[in-house]
Design a protein around this motif. Structure first.
Motif, mmCIF file in Angstrom:
data_model
loop_
_atom_site.group_PDB
_atom_site.id
_atom_site.type_symbol
_atom_site.label_atom_id
_atom_site.label_comp_id
_atom_site.label_asym_id
_atom_site.label_seq_id
_atom_site.Cartn_x
_atom_site.Cartn_y
_atom_site.Cartn_z
ATOM 1 N N PHE A 134 -20.975 105.304 -46.408
ATOM 2 C CA PHE A 134 -21.720 106.010 -45.362
ATOM 3 C C PHE A 134 -21.548 105.412 -43.969
ATOM 4 O O PHE A 134 -22.186 105.871 -43.026
ATOM 5 N N GLY A 135 -20.696 104.393 -43.829
ATOM 6 C CA GLY A 135 -20.528 103.722 -42.545
ATOM 7 C C GLY A 135 -19.796 104.556 -41.511
ATOM 8 O O GLY A 135 -19.340 105.675 -41.776
ATOM 9 N N PRO A 136 -19.646 104.025 -40.279
ATOM 10 C CA PRO A 136 -19.080 104.797 -39.164
ATOM 11 C C PRO A 136 -17.628 105.202 -39.338
ATOM 12 O O PRO A 136 -17.161 106.107 -38.647
ATOM 13 N N SER A 137 -16.895 104.556 -40.242
ATOM 14 C CA SER A 137 -15.523 104.989 -40.459
ATOM 15 C C SER A 137 -15.469 106.334 -41.179
ATOM 16 O O SER A 137 -14.436 107.021 -41.165
ATOM 17 N N ARG A 138 -16.594 106.740 -41.793
ATOM 18 C CA ARG A 138 -16.661 108.024 -42.485
ATOM 19 C C ARG A 138 -17.666 108.989 -41.840
ATOM 20 O O ARG A 138 -17.465 110.196 -41.867
ATOM 21 N N TYR A 139 -18.733 108.463 -41.290
ATOM 22 C CA TYR A 139 -19.755 109.310 -40.669
ATOM 23 C C TYR A 139 -20.096 108.756 -39.288
ATOM 24 O O TYR A 139 -20.583 107.630 -39.164
ATOM 25 N N ASP A 140 -19.826 109.564 -38.248
ATOM 26 C CA ASP A 140 -20.100 109.129 -36.875
ATOM 27 C C ASP A 140 -20.911 110.168 -36.131
ATOM 28 O O ASP A 140 -20.661 110.467 -34.952
ATOM 29 N N GLY A 141 -21.911 110.746 -36.819
ATOM 30 C CA GLY A 141 -22.766 111.751 -36.198
ATOM 31 C C GLY A 141 -23.661 111.155 -35.124
ATOM 32 O O GLY A 141 -23.591 109.966 -34.800
ATOM 33 N N ASP A 142 -24.553 112.001 -34.576
ATOM 34 C CA ASP A 142 -25.382 111.562 -33.463
ATOM 35 C C ASP A 142 -26.850 111.390 -33.845
ATOM 36 O O ASP A 142 -27.721 111.304 -32.990
#
Length: 244
Positions: A75-83
């Motif tokens: 779930f980290g930012p390399s896979r999810y970078d929503g706001d």
């Protein structure tokens, strides 16, 4: 229901969970759609976990490190970078890690039982009404059939079970798309990750309809407490949250 009695019911659910855990390692594939999701606090607590008698020893630090790594990988930012930031809190309730030296005919399977919660960070609101309990066995493979105590190290067992827990969380999130509705998403500041995350508060209360699951039929000396609900402590007033 005591932890020991809960564990005795594994036979009724083992096959289903094993099949559910048979998917290939999929972290290199495109992530599932979770709308505005971005991982905020990643809190794992293992202080009160129980170990069944026939198991390798594993420390609180080993379990917390392994499960936090699995959650961050999925779930980290390399896979999810929503706001919009979401905080995940997990309590490790109990575990069994298959030991070496057990005859193949009686080789036990490794398993971990966890209770999980998810929060909307912007308003510090827990999204699930009750803690969700998951019981994850080893994925079915040639090694797990003969018992990973004979084929895997303790760290490999923890990593495999942690991977299955994170995958189960993903499925739980997909079953609740209302939590990640972009129409209702209000961009939030990033949680302050420059200091260690706050220790969660443990609130007693058994989740309604939690499925009974099992690790072993051996009795435990201590009675099983009700499945806890984890709630990160609110930030102190005036503590600024940093933005990325």
């Amino acid at each position: 229901m005591s932890f020991a009695r809960v564990l005795r019911l594994a036979g009724t659910v083992c096959a289903v969970i094993l099949v559910a855990g048979c998917g290939a390692q999929d972290l290199d594939e495109p992530p599932v759609d979770l709308g505005p999701f971005r991982l905020g606090l990643n809190v794992v607590v293992a202080d009160n976990m129980q170990k069944v008698p026939i198991s390798r020893e594993a420390t609180v630090e080993e379990w917390e490190t392994g499960l936090k790594k699995a959650v961050a990988n999925r779930f980290g930012p390399s896979r999810y970078d929503g706001d919009r930031y979401y905080n995940i809190g997990i309590n490790i309730d109990g575990y069994a890690l298959a030991p070496p030296g057990i005859p193949v005919v009686a080789a036990p399977k490794s398993v971990v039982v966890v209770s999980a919660n998810i929060w909307d960070d912007a308003n510090q609101q827990r999204l699930n009404p009750e803690a969700r309990q998951f019981t994850m066995f080893e994925s079915l493979s040639g090694e797990s059939v003969i018992g990973t105590g004979l084929t895997s190290t303790k760290t490999q067992q923890i990593d495999a079970l942690s991977y299955n827990v994170a995958k189960a969380l993903e499925g739980w999130f997909l079953d609740n798309p209302q939590w990640f509705d972009p129409a209702g998403a209000i961009p939030g500041d990033a949680p302050d990750l420059s200091t260690p995350p706050p220790q969660p508060r443990v609130v007693s209360g058994a989740p309604a309809g939690a499925a009974p699951v099992a690790i072993s039929s051996a009795p435990l000396d201590a009675p099983e407490p009700a499945a806890p609900l984890l709630r990160p402590l609110p930030r102190p007033p005036g503590l600024a949250r940093t933005s990325e």
